[in-house]
Scaffold this motif. Structure first.
Motif, PDB file in Angstrom:
ATOM      1  N   THR A 171      15.859  42.536  43.503  1.00 44.25           N
ATOM      2  CA  THR A 171      14.484  42.705  43.025  1.00 44.25           C
ATOM      3  C   THR A 171      13.486  41.917  43.865  1.00 44.25           C
ATOM      4  N   LYS A 172      13.782  40.641  44.112  1.00 45.86           N
ATOM      5  CA  LYS A 172      12.912  39.811  44.947  1.00 45.86           C
ATOM      6  C   LYS A 172      13.480  39.760  46.361  1.00 45.86           C
ATOM      7  N   THR A 173      12.698  40.221  47.326  1.00 51.64           N
ATOM      8  CA  THR A 173      13.164  40.241  48.711  1.00 51.64           C
ATOM      9  C   THR A 173      13.547  38.844  49.196  1.00 51.64           C
ATOM     10  N   SER A 174      12.844  37.830  48.718  1.00 53.06           N
ATOM     11  CA  SER A 174      13.113  36.453  49.145  1.00 53.06           C
ATOM     12  C   SER A 174      14.485  35.959  48.690  1.00 53.06           C
ATOM     13  N   GLU A 175      15.104  36.659  47.724  1.00 54.87           N
ATOM     14  CA  GLU A 175      16.418  36.248  47.219  1.00 54.87           C
ATOM     15  C   GLU A 175      17.538  37.144  47.732  1.00 54.87           C
ATOM     16  N   SER A 176      17.242  37.995  48.697  1.00 58.59           N
ATOM     17  CA  SER A 176      18.247  38.933  49.193  1.00 58.59           C
ATOM     18  C   SER A 176      19.257  38.286  50.135  1.00 58.59           C
ATOM     19  N   VAL A 177      18.960  37.075  50.590  1.00 60.93           N
ATOM     20  CA  VAL A 177      19.882  36.329  51.446  1.00 60.93           C
ATOM     21  C   VAL A 177      20.308  35.074  50.699  1.00 60.93           C
ATOM     22  N   LEU A 178      21.625  34.816  50.655  1.00 58.36           N
ATOM     23  CA  LEU A 178      22.170  33.680  49.912  1.00 58.36           C
ATOM     24  C   LEU A 178      22.685  32.609  50.863  1.00 58.36           C
ATOM     25  N   LYS A 179      22.259  31.373  50.637  1.00 50.84           N
ATOM     26  CA  LYS A 179      22.767  30.239  51.415  1.00 50.84           C
ATOM     27  C   LYS A 179      23.995  29.656  50.712  1.00 50.84           C
ATOM     28  N   ILE A 180      25.053  29.477  51.471  1.00 48.64           N
ATOM     29  CA  ILE A 180      26.308  28.938  50.931  1.00 48.64           C
ATOM     30  C   ILE A 180      26.737  27.743  51.769  1.00 48.64           C
ATOM     31  N   ARG A 181      27.148  26.682  51.084  1.00 45.32           N
ATOM     32  CA  ARG A 181      27.646  25.479  51.746  1.00 45.32           C
ATOM     33  C   ARG A 181      29.079  25.226  51.292  1.00 45.32           C
ATOM     34  N   GLY A 182      29.960  24.902  52.245  1.00 44.63           N
ATOM     35  CA  GLY A 182      31.345  24.642  51.869  1.00 44.63           C
ATOM     36  C   GLY A 182      32.210  24.281  53.057  1.00 44.63           C
ATOM     37  N   PRO A 183      33.487  24.005  52.810  1.00 40.28           N
ATOM     38  CA  PRO A 183      34.415  23.688  53.901  1.00 40.28           C
ATOM     39  C   PRO A 183      34.476  24.822  54.918  1.00 40.28           C
ATOM     40  N   ARG A 184      34.551  24.455  56.180  1.00 40.83           N
ATOM     41  CA  ARG A 184      34.548  25.467  57.242  1.00 40.83           C
ATOM     42  C   ARG A 184      35.662  26.488  57.060  1.00 40.83           C
ATOM     43  N   SER A 185      36.858  26.027  56.707  1.00 39.62           N
ATOM     44  CA  SER A 185      37.991  26.943  56.557  1.00 39.62           C
ATOM     45  C   SER A 185      37.758  27.947  55.435  1.00 39.62           C
ATOM     46  N   TYR A 186      36.978  27.580  54.417  1.00 38.31           N
ATOM     47  CA  TYR A 186      36.660  28.500  53.328  1.00 38.31           C
ATOM     48  C   TYR A 186      35.516  29.430  53.699  1.00 38.31           C
ATOM     49  N   SER A 219      39.994  41.074  52.400  1.00 38.66           N
ATOM     50  CA  SER A 219      40.824  42.018  51.653  1.00 38.66           C
ATOM     51  C   SER A 219      40.142  42.497  50.377  1.00 38.66           C
ATOM     52  N   GLY A 220      38.918  42.065  50.172  1.00 37.84           N
ATOM     53  CA  GLY A 220      38.205  42.450  48.966  1.00 37.84           C
ATOM     54  C   GLY A 220      38.565  41.617  47.760  1.00 37.84           C
ATOM     55  N   GLU A 221      39.321  40.533  47.967  1.00 43.82           N
ATOM     56  CA  GLU A 221      39.694  39.643  46.871  1.00 43.82           C
ATOM     57  C   GLU A 221      38.580  38.623  46.620  1.00 43.82           C
ATOM     58  N   GLU A 222      38.351  38.317  45.343  1.00 42.91           N
ATOM     59  CA  GLU A 222      37.297  37.372  44.985  1.00 42.91           C
ATOM     60  C   GLU A 222      37.715  35.946  45.298  1.00 42.91           C
ATOM     61  N   LEU A 223      36.844  35.207  45.963  1.00 46.90           N
ATOM     62  CA  LEU A 223      37.096  33.809  46.290  1.00 46.90           C
ATOM     63  C   LEU A 223      36.572  32.901  45.171  1.00 46.90           C
ATOM     64  N   ASP A 224      37.219  31.778  45.004  1.00 48.20           N
ATOM     65  CA  ASP A 224      36.837  30.813  43.969  1.00 48.20           C
ATOM     66  C   ASP A 224      35.516  30.149  44.359  1.00 48.20           C
ATOM     67  N   LYS A 225      34.477  30.371  43.559  1.00 47.14           N
ATOM     68  CA  LYS A 225      33.151  29.829  43.880  1.00 47.14           C
ATOM     69  C   LYS A 225      33.077  28.313  43.723  1.00 47.14           C
ATOM     70  N   SER A 226      34.055  27.720  43.047  1.00 49.70           N
ATOM     71  CA  SER A 226      34.038  26.265  42.900  1.00 49.70           C
ATOM     72  C   SER A 226      34.261  25.553  44.231  1.00 49.70           C
ATOM     73  N   ASN A 227      34.727  26.299  45.238  1.00 46.23           N
ATOM     74  CA  ASN A 227      34.920  25.715  46.568  1.00 46.23           C
ATOM     75  C   ASN A 227      33.625  25.677  47.367  1.00 46.23           C
ATOM     76  N   PHE A 228      32.551  26.244  46.823  1.00 47.19           N
ATOM     77  CA  PHE A 228      31.288  26.346  47.549  1.00 47.19           C
ATOM     78  C   PHE A 228      30.135  25.768  46.731  1.00 47.19           C
ATOM     79  N   THR A 229      29.078  25.451  47.441  1.00 41.08           N
ATOM     80  CA  THR A 229      27.808  25.131  46.793  1.00 41.08           C
ATOM     81  C   THR A 229      26.867  26.290  47.071  1.00 41.08           C
ATOM     82  N   LEU A 230      26.448  26.982  46.001  1.00 44.83           N
ATOM     83  CA  LEU A 230      25.629  28.175  46.156  1.00 44.83           C
ATOM     84  C   LEU A 230      24.165  27.874  45.867  1.00 44.83           C
ATOM     85  N   GLN A 231      23.302  28.545  46.614  1.00 49.81           N
ATOM     86  CA  GLN A 231      21.862  28.432  46.373  1.00 49.81           C
ATOM     87  C   GLN A 231      21.515  28.927  44.971  1.00 49.81           C
ATOM     88  N   ARG A 232      22.233  29.949  44.521  1.00 46.99           N
ATOM     89  CA  ARG A 232      22.075  30.479  43.166  1.00 46.99           C
ATOM     90  C   ARG A 232      23.362  31.206  42.796  1.00 46.99           C
TER      91      ARG A 232
END
Length: 257
Positions: A171-186, A219-232
């Protein structure tokens, strides 16, 4: 002789007074117990449980390389101590500290590190015998930031007759890109980021929905979001609905006789 009789009479009256004899008996019993304990069993071992592990990275190669620990250390540690009974029996988890020895860590990876126990309070007169367990496994990695374009998904959408469903959008163009922070291997495992809303409805007009952010690997498998810091963690998506009309095409020709 008179002084002796007066003194003897005083003590006789004193020890016949329950207000004196009861506290005196308790104090005497505690003192006797301490004397017997110290003399009969001067040294013993005791186990202090429920300690947590701390990892100090200041002034280490880990800090110099910009590495960080990517594990959550939930394991509880026990420490075996030895010393006089009256000392070791009074020790609690607040009197000891357990730290991980990360001196051998020199690059990203998984390491088995030794645990070391030390005094954490002013209590003394005892020795640390062992730490149980004496080692734990820790993984160190670089922490990276990355940006991903969000792919909106609206499951179960349809439109009324004469209308068509278009591709969902954030809906908001400004939110169409997500910043993710986490371990490089993840971070390197991320193949797609989707915002999924289970609509399951027939729509008559453009409608917005609250969608859950989902991170997928190759592979289309869902990754555990607890390994990342998400903008939202969620985002609003819109399902466009347009009118459909059938138009008759009439061909025309140019430069024909």
């Amino acid at each position: 002789m008179a002084n002796y009789q007066r003194t003897n009479g005083f003590f006789n009256r004193l020890f016949q007074n329950k207000k004196f004899t009861v506290p005196f008996s308790i104090i005497a019993a505690i003192a006797l117990w301490l004397v017997i304990t110290v003399s009969a069993n001067p040294q013993r071992e005791a186990t202090v449980s429920g300690l947590t592990v701390s990892v100090e990275t200041e002034n280490t190669v880990v800090r110099e390389l910009g590495l960080d620990i990517i594990d959550t250390i939930n394991e509880k540690i026990s420490v075996v101590v030895s010393g006089p009974t009256y000392i070791v029996s009074s020790l609690t988890s607040k009197d000891l500290a357990v730290t991980a020895d990360i001196s051998a860590v020199n690059s990203a990876g998984t390491y088995e590190v030794a645990l070391v126990a030390s005094r954490a309070s002013g209590k003394a007169g005892y020795n640390v015998v062992s730490v149980v367990p004496d080692k734990i496994t820790l993984t160190f990695d670089y922490i990276n930031d990355a940006e991903f374009v969000i792919e909106p998904v609206a499951n179960g959408t349809s439109a009324l007759s004469g209308l068509i469903v278009d591709t969902p959008v954030v809906t908001k163009t400004s939110e169409s890109v997500l910043k993710i922070r986490g371990p490089r291997s993840y971070i390197e495992k991320i193949s797609a980021v989707k915002a999924i809303a289970n609509v399951n409805a027939t729509l008559s007009q453009t409608t917005s929905y609250d969608a859950k952010i989902v991170i997928l690997d190759g592979s289309g498998e869902e990754l555990d979001k607890s390994n990342f810091t998400l903008q939202r963690d969620r985002v609003q998506i819109s399902v466009p609905i347009y009118k459909a009309k059938t138009v008759k095409l009439v061909p025309t020709f140019i430069n024909t006789p």
